[in-house]
Design a protein around this motif. Structure first.
Motif, mmCIF file in Angstrom:
data_model
loop_
_atom_site.group_PDB
_atom_site.id
_atom_site.type_symbol
_atom_site.label_atom_id
_atom_site.label_comp_id
_atom_site.label_asym_id
_atom_site.label_seq_id
_atom_site.Cartn_x
_atom_site.Cartn_y
_atom_site.Cartn_z
ATOM 1 N N GLN A 270 0.852 -1.371 0.195
ATOM 2 C CA GLN A 270 0.046 -0.088 0.099
ATOM 3 C C GLN A 270 1.053 1.234 0.039
ATOM 4 O O GLN A 270 0.701 2.147 -0.652
ATOM 5 N N ARG B 13 2.305 1.742 -3.587
ATOM 6 C CA ARG B 13 1.202 2.360 -4.414
ATOM 7 C C ARG B 13 0.913 3.945 -4.094
ATOM 8 O O ARG B 13 0.771 4.650 -4.943
ATOM 9 N N SER B 14 0.771 4.213 -2.807
ATOM 10 C CA SER B 14 0.739 5.659 -2.405
ATOM 11 C C SER B 14 1.733 6.611 -2.842
ATOM 12 O O SER B 14 1.584 7.586 -3.412
ATOM 13 N N ASN B 15 2.980 6.048 -2.547
ATOM 14 C CA ASN B 15 4.226 6.633 -2.907
ATOM 15 C C ASN B 15 4.437 6.925 -4.580
ATOM 16 O O ASN B 15 4.456 7.937 -5.261
ATOM 17 N N ALA B 16 3.941 6.009 -5.402
ATOM 18 C CA ALA B 16 3.919 6.205 -6.898
ATOM 19 C C ALA B 16 2.762 7.102 -7.239
ATOM 20 O O ALA B 16 3.093 7.785 -8.078
ATOM 21 N N ALA B 17 1.705 7.086 -6.590
ATOM 22 C CA ALA B 17 0.599 7.986 -6.933
ATOM 23 C C ALA B 17 1.102 9.375 -6.662
ATOM 24 O O ALA B 17 0.854 10.174 -7.466
ATOM 25 N N GLY B 18 1.685 9.596 -5.338
ATOM 26 C CA GLY B 18 2.294 10.937 -5.169
ATOM 27 C C GLY B 18 3.402 11.393 -5.908
ATOM 28 O O GLY B 18 3.353 12.625 -6.280
ATOM 29 N N ARG B 19 4.316 10.535 -6.659
ATOM 30 C CA ARG B 19 5.077 10.872 -7.523
ATOM 31 C C ARG B 19 4.478 11.294 -8.770
ATOM 32 O O ARG B 19 4.815 12.302 -9.606
ATOM 33 N N ARG B 20 3.322 10.484 -9.233
ATOM 34 C CA ARG B 20 2.511 10.951 -10.593
ATOM 35 C C ARG B 20 2.039 12.386 -10.336
ATOM 36 O O ARG B 20 1.934 13.181 -11.062
ATOM 37 N N ALA B 21 1.490 12.366 -9.107
ATOM 38 C CA ALA B 21 0.833 13.672 -9.055
ATOM 39 C C ALA B 21 1.864 15.057 -8.769
ATOM 40 O O ALA B 21 1.574 16.182 -9.327
ATOM 41 N N SER B 22 2.990 14.697 -8.449
ATOM 42 C CA SER B 22 3.913 15.941 -8.360
ATOM 43 C C SER B 22 4.339 15.989 -9.603
ATOM 44 O O SER B 22 4.662 17.216 -10.105
ATOM 45 N N HIS C 191 2.837 15.866 -12.430
ATOM 46 C CA HIS C 191 1.730 16.745 -12.817
ATOM 47 C C HIS C 191 1.834 18.052 -12.606
ATOM 48 O O HIS C 191 1.827 18.994 -13.280
#
Length: 61
Positions: free
Chosen positions: A24, A27-36, A38
């Motif tokens: 988890q 996954r959360s870190n990957a989502a944060g990197r994608r948002a960052s 963007h």
């Protein structure tokens, strides 16, 4: 043999929980990197547009 198969049932359950929490977090870190990425791309585009207009009301991000 899977390391979850070793030890007492409590130890096995602890390992499963820890592995789930680790997954988890990944996954959360990957989502944060994608948002960052963007957000960074958006801010760069805003700065570029403001510079192209040579606007005096441009803001600092």
């Amino acid at each position: 043999m899977n390391p979850v198969d070793h030890g007492t049932p409590i130890e096995a359950a602890d390992r499963i929980i820890i592995e789930d929490q680790l997954e988890q977090a990944r996954r959360s870190n990957a989502a944060g990197r994608r948002a960052s990425r963007h957000t960074t791309a958006t801010c760069t585009a805003v700065r570029r547009d403001a510079a192209a207009r040579n606007s005096s009301d441009c803001f600092r991000i």
